[in-house]
Motif scaffolding. Structure first.
Motif, short mmCIF file in Angstrom:
data_model
loop_
_atom_site.label_atom_id
_atom_site.label_comp_id
_atom_site.label_asym_id
_atom_site.label_seq_id
_atom_site.Cartn_x
_atom_site.Cartn_y
_atom_site.Cartn_z
N CYS A 1 0.81 -1.22 0.00
CA CYS A 1 0.00 0.00 0.00
C CYS A 1 0.85 1.28 0.00
CB CYS A 1 -0.93 0.01 1.21
SG CYS A 1 -2.23 -1.25 1.14
N LEU A 2 2.05 1.20 0.56
CA LEU A 2 2.90 2.39 0.63
C LEU A 2 3.34 2.87 -0.74
CD1 LEU A 2 5.16 1.52 3.72
CD2 LEU A 2 3.22 3.09 3.64
N CYS B 1 -8.08 3.75 -2.81
CA CYS B 1 -8.44 2.33 -2.82
C CYS B 1 -9.54 2.05 -1.80
CB CYS B 1 -7.20 1.49 -2.50
SG CYS B 1 -7.52 -0.27 -2.27
N LEU B 2 -10.62 1.43 -2.24
CA LEU B 2 -11.73 1.14 -1.33
C LEU B 2 -11.38 0.04 -0.35
CD1 LEU B 2 -14.94 1.34 -3.55
CD2 LEU B 2 -13.99 3.04 -1.99
N LEU B 3 -10.56 -0.92 -0.75
CA LEU B 3 -10.14 -1.95 0.18
C LEU B 3 -9.32 -1.33 1.31
CD1 LEU B 3 -9.93 -4.90 1.01
CD2 LEU B 3 -7.96 -5.14 -0.54
N GLN B 4 -8.44 -0.42 0.99
CA GLN B 4 -7.66 0.30 1.99
C GLN B 4 -8.57 1.11 2.91
OE1 GLN B 4 -5.41 3.91 0.79
NE2 GLN B 4 -3.58 2.78 1.40
N LYS B 5 -9.54 1.78 2.32
CA LYS B 5 -10.47 2.62 3.08
C LYS B 5 -11.26 1.80 4.10
CE LYS B 5 -14.68 5.39 2.37
NZ LYS B 5 -15.59 6.00 1.36
N TYR B 6 -11.81 0.68 3.68
CA TYR B 6 -12.65 -0.10 4.58
C TYR B 6 -11.82 -0.91 5.58
CZ TYR B 6 -16.39 1.17 1.39
OH TYR B 6 -17.30 1.88 0.63
N VAL C 1 -8.80 -3.61 10.21
CA VAL C 1 -8.27 -4.88 9.71
C VAL C 1 -6.87 -4.64 9.16
CG1 VAL C 1 -8.66 -6.81 8.13
CG2 VAL C 1 -10.61 -5.63 9.17
N ARG C 2 -5.93 -5.54 9.50
CA ARG C 2 -4.54 -5.35 9.11
C ARG C 2 -4.01 -6.54 8.31
NH1 ARG C 2 -1.88 -1.71 12.83
NH2 ARG C 2 -3.35 -0.89 14.36
N VAL D 1 -10.44 0.68 -15.91
CA VAL D 1 -9.61 1.39 -14.93
C VAL D 1 -10.45 2.34 -14.09
CG1 VAL D 1 -7.70 3.03 -14.65
CG2 VAL D 1 -7.54 1.20 -16.36
N SER D 2 -11.40 2.99 -14.74
CA SER D 2 -12.19 4.02 -14.05
C SER D 2 -13.10 3.46 -12.97
CB SER D 2 -13.03 4.81 -15.07
OG SER D 2 -14.07 4.02 -15.60
N VAL D 3 -13.44 2.16 -13.03
CA VAL D 3 -14.34 1.58 -12.04
C VAL D 3 -13.64 0.63 -11.06
CG1 VAL D 3 -16.33 1.77 -13.57
CG2 VAL D 3 -15.05 -0.38 -13.50
N CYS D 4 -12.40 0.28 -11.32
CA CYS D 4 -11.69 -0.66 -10.44
C CYS D 4 -11.54 -0.05 -9.04
CB CYS D 4 -10.32 -1.00 -11.00
SG CYS D 4 -9.39 -2.19 -9.99
N PRO D 5 -12.00 -0.76 -7.99
CA PRO D 5 -11.95 -0.17 -6.64
C PRO D 5 -10.60 -0.32 -5.95
CG PRO D 5 -12.99 -2.31 -6.54
CD PRO D 5 -12.71 -2.06 -7.99
#
Length: 314
Positions: A100-101, A109-114, A120-121, A199-203
């Motif tokens: 992620c760095l 990134c939505l996965l990072q956000k949630y 969750v780590r 690309v525009s919709v990839c979360p």
């Protein structure tokens, strides 16, 4: 259309009949997390993050597909729901590279956000991870299968265009499922036209814009939305600025009747970015660096204009 009234987390809301619980929650400013949902795409309820509890039922239901009913009492953040969401996010992170760095999607990134939202780590484990499979054959799109969460948004948005342009599909079974281009070709070898819809919709960072890569982190950039001038569709693009200087252009998700195309994206880039990267075009299945005149299909027009100007001078 008649309105119905329901309660979400104790707040009453009135919405038109046929509204989903997720959209009803948005009316109250309640964001129910989701990785696969998009209002412009068919509902598939793949990620399961948007589960909610409905009074009188023990079954958890996906709010993106659940239609609101009059008198409903919906809960979106009970201990049980949070426990399930954490489990889902943990499974996704266990298969995800811990970069992620340095990921270009960091900050968006939505996965990072949630994962941050639910604490969750990443963790060390000896289980299977998604294999590294990086496709950099295209100068416009980077495809990293190791980051794919199989939400299917790229496949669904690709199948909204005419059949001859449909490229992406699911392949394989079980944990070996992947998103492939044509019959598992590279993006360069496939019939992909680099429109960047996917690309525009990839979360997450599975599909990213190579021309915008390394131009700035999400929190360093300001964005201005510009409409494309190439045709009447008027697709929307984000002009990215760093320290007040335009550095890149990225496609926004396609709206109704707005298909997105490479020509429009390159034109928007040329008009807004002072020092754009060199354009490429595909010749006999291979990308080649080319001139802006050829990339935008203006060669014949310029030659004809030169002829016309010469005839006028005689």
């Amino acid at each position: 259309m008649a309105n119905i009234t329901l309660k979400i987390d104790g707040q009453a809301v009135s919405v038109p009949s046929g509204t989903t619980v997720m959209d009803a929650a948005w009316e109250l400013g309640i964001e129910i997390p989701a990785l696969c949902q998009d209002k412009s795409l068919p509902v598939v309820s793949a990620c399961r993050l948007c589960i909610v509890e409905v009074g009188g039922s023990r079954k958890l239901q996906t709010s993106c597909s659940l239609l609101a009913r009059d008198g409903m009492d919906v809960r979106t953040e009970t201990d049980r729901i949070v426990r399930y969401r954490r489990a889902i996010l943990q499974l996704l992170l266990d298969s995800h590279p811990n970069d992620c760095l340095t990921c270009d999607k960091a900050g968006e990134c939505l996965l990072q956000k949630y994962a941050w939202r639910y604490g969750v780590r990443f963790r060390e484990h000896e289980g299977t991870r998604r294999p590294e499979h990086l496709d950099l054959s295209s100068p416009y799109i980077a495809k990293d299968d190791s980051k794919c969460i199989l939400c299917g948004k790229c496949v669904r948005v690709c199948y909204q265009v005419e059949e001859e342009r449909q490229v992406l599909a699911f392949a394989g079974r079980g944990y070996g499922t992947r998103i492939v281009a044509d019959d598992d070709r590279t993006l360069e070898e496939s019939k992909c036209v680099s429109c960047n819809r996917c690309v525009s919709v990839c979360p997450v960072g599975a599909l990213t814009d190579r021309r915008a890569a390394r131009k700035g982190r999400a929190w360093d950039l300001t964005k201005e939305v510009r409409r494309c001038r190439v045709c009447d569709y008027g697709c929307s693009f984000e002009v990215l600025k760093r320290n007040g200087r335009c550095v890149a252009v990225k496609a926004q998700p396609p709206g109704p009747g707005r298909p997105l195309c490479l020509k429009g994206r390159l034109t928007t880039e040329l008009l807004n970015v002072p020092e754009p990267d060199a354009p490429y075009r595909k010749v006999d299945g291979k990308f080649q660096e080319t001139s802006w005149t050829r990339a935008l299909g203006l060669q014949g027009l310029l030659e004809r204009l030169s002829e016309a100007d010469g005839q006028a001078e005689r």
